[in-house]
Design a protein around this motif. Sequence first.
Motif, PDB file in Angstrom:
ATOM      1  N   ALA A 196      60.266  31.419  31.200  1.00 30.67           N
ATOM      2  CA  ALA A 196      60.122  30.088  31.779  1.00 30.67           C
ATOM      3  C   ALA A 196      59.436  30.145  33.137  1.00 30.67           C
ATOM      4  CB  ALA A 196      61.483  29.417  31.909  1.00 30.67           C
ATOM      5  N   PHE A 197      59.492  31.318  33.799  1.00 29.84           N
ATOM      6  CA  PHE A 197      58.831  31.500  35.082  1.00 29.84           C
ATOM      7  C   PHE A 197      57.368  31.905  34.856  1.00 29.84           C
ATOM      8  CE2 PHE A 197      63.313  32.348  35.863  1.00 29.84           C
ATOM      9  CZ  PHE A 197      63.551  31.605  37.014  1.00 29.84           C
ATOM     10  N   PRO A 198      56.476  31.504  35.760  1.00 29.54           N
ATOM     11  CA  PRO A 198      55.075  31.989  35.669  1.00 29.54           C
ATOM     12  C   PRO A 198      55.043  33.499  35.888  1.00 29.54           C
ATOM     13  CG  PRO A 198      55.264  30.091  37.144  1.00 29.54           C
ATOM     14  CD  PRO A 198      56.657  30.560  36.857  1.00 29.54           C
ATOM     15  N   LEU A 199      54.753  34.261  34.838  1.00 33.31           N
ATOM     16  CA  LEU A 199      54.902  35.708  34.904  1.00 33.31           C
ATOM     17  C   LEU A 199      53.887  36.359  35.840  1.00 33.31           C
ATOM     18  CD1 LEU A 199      55.721  36.613  31.187  1.00 33.31           C
ATOM     19  CD2 LEU A 199      57.268  36.215  33.089  1.00 33.31           C
ATOM     20  N   VAL A 200      52.689  35.781  35.934  1.00 30.19           N
ATOM     21  CA  VAL A 200      51.692  36.360  36.831  1.00 30.19           C
ATOM     22  C   VAL A 200      52.154  36.227  38.283  1.00 30.19           C
ATOM     23  CG1 VAL A 200      49.327  36.188  37.671  1.00 30.19           C
ATOM     24  CG2 VAL A 200      49.797  35.944  35.227  1.00 30.19           C
ATOM     25  N   ILE A 201      52.717  35.067  38.625  1.00 33.20           N
ATOM     26  CA  ILE A 201      53.239  34.866  39.982  1.00 33.20           C
ATOM     27  C   ILE A 201      54.395  35.817  40.242  1.00 33.20           C
ATOM     28  CG2 ILE A 201      54.357  33.211  41.527  1.00 33.20           C
ATOM     29  CD1 ILE A 201      52.773  31.016  40.188  1.00 33.20           C
ATOM     30  N   LEU A 202      55.242  36.003  39.222  1.00 36.70           N
ATOM     31  CA  LEU A 202      56.355  36.935  39.356  1.00 36.70           C
ATOM     32  C   LEU A 202      55.849  38.353  39.580  1.00 36.70           C
ATOM     33  CD1 LEU A 202      59.449  37.214  39.212  1.00 36.70           C
ATOM     34  CD2 LEU A 202      59.218  37.606  36.756  1.00 36.70           C
ATOM     35  N   ALA A 203      54.786  38.733  38.871  1.00 32.26           N
ATOM     36  CA  ALA A 203      54.213  40.071  39.035  1.00 32.26           C
ATOM     37  C   ALA A 203      53.640  40.251  40.434  1.00 32.26           C
ATOM     38  CB  ALA A 203      53.124  40.295  37.984  1.00 32.26           C
ATOM     39  N   VAL A 204      52.943  39.227  40.946  1.00 30.58           N
ATOM     40  CA  VAL A 204      52.395  39.301  42.301  1.00 30.58           C
ATOM     41  C   VAL A 204      53.523  39.442  43.323  1.00 30.58           C
ATOM     42  CG1 VAL A 204      51.143  38.012  44.070  1.00 30.58           C
ATOM     43  CG2 VAL A 204      50.301  38.035  41.727  1.00 30.58           C
ATOM     44  N   ALA A 205      54.590  38.670  43.140  1.00 31.12           N
ATOM     45  CA  ALA A 205      55.717  38.738  44.063  1.00 31.12           C
ATOM     46  C   ALA A 205      56.370  40.116  44.035  1.00 31.12           C
ATOM     47  CB  ALA A 205      56.746  37.662  43.710  1.00 31.12           C
ATOM     48  N   LEU A 206      56.487  40.708  42.841  1.00 26.48           N
ATOM     49  CA  LEU A 206      57.095  42.026  42.711  1.00 26.48           C
ATOM     50  C   LEU A 206      56.297  43.071  43.476  1.00 26.48           C
ATOM     51  CD1 LEU A 206      59.032  44.094  41.345  1.00 26.48           C
ATOM     52  CD2 LEU A 206      57.370  44.233  39.489  1.00 26.48           C
TER      53      LEU A 206
ATOM     54  N   VAL B 229      42.631  41.919  33.617  1.00 25.54           N
ATOM     55  CA  VAL B 229      42.565  40.710  34.450  1.00 25.54           C
ATOM     56  C   VAL B 229      43.686  40.720  35.477  1.00 25.54           C
ATOM     57  CG1 VAL B 229      42.623  38.191  34.422  1.00 25.54           C
ATOM     58  CG2 VAL B 229      41.488  39.423  32.573  1.00 25.54           C
ATOM     59  N   VAL B 230      44.879  41.158  35.079  1.00 26.94           N
ATOM     60  CA  VAL B 230      46.010  41.200  36.005  1.00 26.94           C
ATOM     61  C   VAL B 230      45.748  42.173  37.150  1.00 26.94           C
ATOM     62  CG1 VAL B 230      48.453  41.833  36.237  1.00 26.94           C
ATOM     63  CG2 VAL B 230      47.688  40.508  34.258  1.00 26.94           C
ATOM     64  N   VAL B 231      45.243  43.358  36.818  1.00 27.74           N
ATOM     65  CA  VAL B 231      44.937  44.349  37.858  1.00 27.74           C
ATOM     66  C   VAL B 231      43.885  43.799  38.815  1.00 27.74           C
ATOM     67  CG1 VAL B 231      43.976  46.634  38.291  1.00 27.74           C
ATOM     68  CG2 VAL B 231      45.581  46.309  36.412  1.00 27.74           C
ATOM     69  N   ALA B 232      42.843  43.171  38.260  1.00 27.26           N
ATOM     70  CA  ALA B 232      41.793  42.599  39.104  1.00 27.26           C
ATOM     71  C   ALA B 232      42.342  41.461  39.965  1.00 27.26           C
ATOM     72  CB  ALA B 232      40.637  42.100  38.235  1.00 27.26           C
ATOM     73  N   ALA B 233      43.221  40.644  39.378  1.00 24.85           N
ATOM     74  CA  ALA B 233      43.792  39.524  40.132  1.00 24.85           C
ATOM     75  C   ALA B 233      44.673  40.018  41.271  1.00 24.85           C
ATOM     76  CB  ALA B 233      44.594  38.618  39.192  1.00 24.85           C
ATOM     77  N   LEU B 234      45.482  41.049  41.003  1.00 23.89           N
ATOM     78  CA  LEU B 234      46.336  41.601  42.052  1.00 23.89           C
ATOM     79  C   LEU B 234      45.491  42.160  43.197  1.00 23.89           C
ATOM     80  CD1 LEU B 234      49.068  43.429  39.929  1.00 23.89           C
ATOM     81  CD2 LEU B 234      49.363  41.343  41.259  1.00 23.89           C
ATOM     82  N   SER B 235      44.443  42.885  42.839  1.00 19.98           N
ATOM     83  CA  SER B 235      43.563  43.440  43.869  1.00 19.98           C
ATOM     84  C   SER B 235      42.855  42.328  44.645  1.00 19.98           C
ATOM     85  CB  SER B 235      42.528  44.375  43.239  1.00 19.98           C
ATOM     86  OG  SER B 235      43.151  45.462  42.589  1.00 19.98           O
ATOM     87  N   PHE B 236      42.439  41.286  43.940  1.00 14.00           N
ATOM     88  CA  PHE B 236      41.749  40.166  44.584  1.00 14.00           C
ATOM     89  C   PHE B 236      42.658  39.482  45.603  1.00 14.00           C
ATOM     90  CE2 PHE B 236      40.413  35.765  44.976  1.00 14.00           C
ATOM     91  CZ  PHE B 236      39.037  35.870  45.119  1.00 14.00           C
ATOM     92  N   LEU B 237      43.946  39.396  45.273  1.00 13.83           N
ATOM     93  CA  LEU B 237      44.901  38.743  46.160  1.00 13.83           C
ATOM     94  C   LEU B 237      45.396  39.665  47.276  1.00 13.83           C
ATOM     95  CD1 LEU B 237      46.996  36.811  43.493  1.00 13.83           C
ATOM     96  CD2 LEU B 237      45.310  35.856  45.072  1.00 13.83           C
ATOM     97  N   GLY B 238      44.930  40.906  47.260  1.00 12.76           N
ATOM     98  CA  GLY B 238      45.292  41.826  48.320  1.00 12.76           C
ATOM     99  C   GLY B 238      46.537  42.641  48.054  1.00 12.76           C
TER     100      GLY B 238
END
Length: 248
Positions: free
Chosen positions: A95-105, A184-193
Amino acid sequence: MGLLLASLFAPLPHDPVRPDALSVLRPPSWDHIFGTDRDGLDVFSRTIASASRDVPLALGGALVSLLIGAPIGLLVSFPTRLADWVMRALDLFQAFPLVILAVALVTLTGNDLQNVVIAIIIINAPRMIRLVRTEALVLRSRRFVEAAHAIGASRSRVLFRHILPNVTEIMIAQTALAAAQAIVVVAALSFLGVGVSPPDPTWGLMIQSGSQQISTGQWWVVLFPGLAVVVAVSAFNAIGRGLQEAQR
């Protein structure tokens, strides 16, 4: 895969982490075929070198998701109280946005490669659990499974001897698709710093850095790592779709 092989075995024309103050933001040329970035780093060398980090991270995370999700998916395919609890917990978790959860982790635990893999697992393992469970539920009604129960085969034998071999192909196809998403997740995490720290080259970090030069006309800094992401994602998607089509 060609990008990965090139990053591992092909000689790079320039050091991907050594800047050249005399070659800042050079457009594509014979010496720098993809141009250089604002630090004088060769974009071609960094794009190829990034594959040796991004692709193994994505593929490793997808494979671990398979190793975790497949056994759990098989086990919860039988109607038990534990299976109900697992599926309810999975519903709540998704139910939680998993990508946001991954970034937070990754942000909270630090820019460690291990944490990036964990983030990929968080996103892909629940989907693998659901996929394997759905396929196992379909197979449980087949005659060969009913025959195994009739002759007294244990639940674990039915699961791992009769059902698991028949879901292997779709699991492999889903792993390829999961690897595409993990890129895409790895690239997104790197893009967000978050994730891999500079000066180590990653596609997401290169895109983030290059996006600041688009308005001033240095398009090559962001174009080529962006194309590398598209090529890698398309390759894994093509493998996954091809495997799915082969099963039909």
